[in-house]
Design an enzyme around this catalytic site. Structure first.
Site, short mmCIF file in Angstrom:
data_model
loop_
_atom_site.label_atom_id
_atom_site.label_comp_id
_atom_site.label_asym_id
_atom_site.label_seq_id
_atom_site.Cartn_x
_atom_site.Cartn_y
_atom_site.Cartn_z
CD GLU A 12 -2.70 -1.17 2.59
OE1 GLU A 12 -2.94 -0.09 3.14
OE2 GLU A 12 -3.23 -2.25 2.96
C1 XIL Z 1 -8.74 2.44 3.47
C2 XIL Z 1 -9.51 2.95 2.27
O1 XIL Z 1 -8.62 3.62 1.39
C3 XIL Z 1 -10.62 3.88 2.73
O2 XIL Z 1 -11.48 4.26 1.64
C4 XIL Z 1 -11.48 3.18 3.79
O3 XIL Z 1 -12.41 4.08 4.29
C5 XIL Z 1 -10.61 2.68 4.93
O4 XIL Z 1 -9.61 1.84 4.40
N1 XIL Z 1 -4.66 0.13 5.37
C6 XIL Z 1 -5.38 -0.80 4.67
C7 XIL Z 1 -6.38 -0.34 3.67
O5 XIL Z 1 -5.11 -1.99 4.79
O6 XIL Z 1 -7.43 -1.26 3.51
C8 XIL Z 1 -6.94 1.00 4.05
O7 XIL Z 1 -7.84 1.44 3.05
C9 XIL Z 1 -5.81 1.99 4.26
C10 XIL Z 1 -4.92 1.55 5.38
#
Ligand code: XIL
Length: 384
Positions: free
Chosen positions: A290
């Site tokens: 991410e």
């Molecule tokens: C985030 C999304 O981007 C948002 O839209 C949602 O409201 C919350 O989740 N770590 C993760 C992701 O593993 O799934 C998260 O995504 C960001 C942080």
């Protein structure tokens, strides 16, 4: 015919355009990031959102965003569409695969793999309300286990070989305390049982898939218990024979504890390598799942900010790419337009954040060049 051998690609980087570009692009900037990642046997990709949540969730509706994804990426992660909050929003017994299937169809049509994010986000905030209100009956632990097993099995069976890598469990550890988080499911089942069960069910239902534990621990100050607790968790998996293949490192870098941006200095790198060495010594593969670089506290002028973001990412990626165990490099959003961080950790001066390789006009930024250079350097290092 374009000669796309690895050597030619490396030689041509920064000069000739070797891949066709689509309408979004500036003058050609060379091979795609996925092609460059492929030079050292890796994949490059990004998340995309299909309309369920904050800004990034609107990205799939924009043809320009989709074009960048198709041009740059070999792997794609659905932002929210495989989470319980979307897939299970209809309550117990209901599975809505349509939002994720729509994204998967796009990935497949464009030759991208699809990451299964995530089968169990072990976090109370991201567990739908019905899970807390559910009737767990006279054997609540069995019912909680049944819910997890049913979820994992149904999702894995629905996708079969179309998904070959799952973030089976996401963020099981409370970063402040280092303990397992508690969730509505762990009122009835111990957190360890819940997490182990998710992995065992995933291996049974998707025997060919790679199973990943995903979390955001880092070298940055603020949560000193997070890194050791994740290592303990990974050790525990090995001791108990829980089938976990890889550690997903979220890579939301740049804002330690959400407080300030910092360079990835030698001391940081030493601390981070101790973690990576311990993880790989246990036999786990690594992925960056991410990546984004928050510029919350960086100076306002765009050029300076973009340069610092690029430098930070470059140092981080050089370290990560020195591990042959590292596979995917996946961003949490590929353009500043639609980025999720503006809502989460806004800048105090109100300027939009610039944490991704493409700006809000879909122009490549220094971060894009830094990623490309890091990938090329990694390929050269592996003697290609
Ligand atoms: C985030 C999304 O981007 C948002 O839209 C949602 O409201 C919350 O989740 N770590 C993760 C992701 O593993 O799934 C998260 O995504 C960001 C942080």
């Amino acid at each position: 015919m374009v000669d796309c051998t690895r050597r030619t690609l490396l030689a041509g980087v920064g000069a000739a355009a070797l891949l066709p570009r689509t309408a979004w692009a500036e003058p050609a900037i060379g091979p795609s990031l996925d092609v460059l990642a492929g030079l050292s046997g890796r994949r490059f990709g990004s998340a995309i959102g299909g309309g369920h949540g904050g800004p990034l969730t609107r990205s799939f509706d924009d043809p320009a965003y989709r074009a960048i994804m198709a041009a740059e990426c070999g792997v794609m992660t659905p932002e929210n569409e495989l989470k319980w909050s979307v897939l299970r929003r209809g309550g117990a017994g209901s599975f809505d695969f349509a939002p994720a299937d729509r994204l998967l169809a796009f990935a497949e049509a464009n030759g991208m793999a699809f990451r299964g994010h995530t089968l169990l986000w072990h976090h109370p905030q991201y567990t739908p309300e019905w899970v807390a209100k559910h009737d767990y009956g006279s054997k609540p632990a069995s019912e909680a286990a049944r819910l997890i097993e049913e979820h994992v099995t149904t999702v894995c069976s629905h996708y079969g070989r179309r998904i070959l890598s799952y973030d089976v469990v996401n963020e099981a550890i409370d970063p402040e305390t280092g303990d397992y988080r508690t969730t509505p499911l762990t009122q009835h089942l111990s957190p360890q049982e819940a997490v182990d069960l998710a992995f065992r069910a995933a291996r049974a239902a998707a025997p060919e898939a790679e199973l990943v534990y995903n979390d955001f621990m880092s070298w940055e100050p603020g949560s000193p218990r997070h890194v050791p607790a994740v290592l303990e968790l990974l050790e525990g998996f090995r001791k108990r024979g829980v089938p976990v293949d890889a550690m997903g490192i979220q890579g939301h870098i740049g804002d330690p504890g959400g407080a300030k941006s910092a360079p990835f200095a030698a001391r940081d790198e030493r601390a981070w390598r101790r973690f990576l060495d311990a993880v790989t010594a246990m036999g786990y593969k690594l992925h960056i799942t991410e990546l984004d670089v928050s510029d919350k506290k960086l100076p306002a002028p765009t050029a300076e900010r973009d340069a610092q973001v690029a430098d930070y990412a470059r140092a981080y990626l050089d370290c990560m790419l020195s591990y042959p165990q590292l596979g995917d490099i996946v961003l949490w959003g590929i353009t500043d337009q639609y980025n999720w961080l503006n809502g989460l950790t806004p800048r105090s001066d109100g300027l939009p954040k610039r944490p991704t390789p493409y700006d809000d006009q879909f122009r490549a930024k220094p971060l894009r060049a830094a990623i490309a250079d890091a990938l090329i350097t990694a390929a050269r290092r592996s003697n290609i």
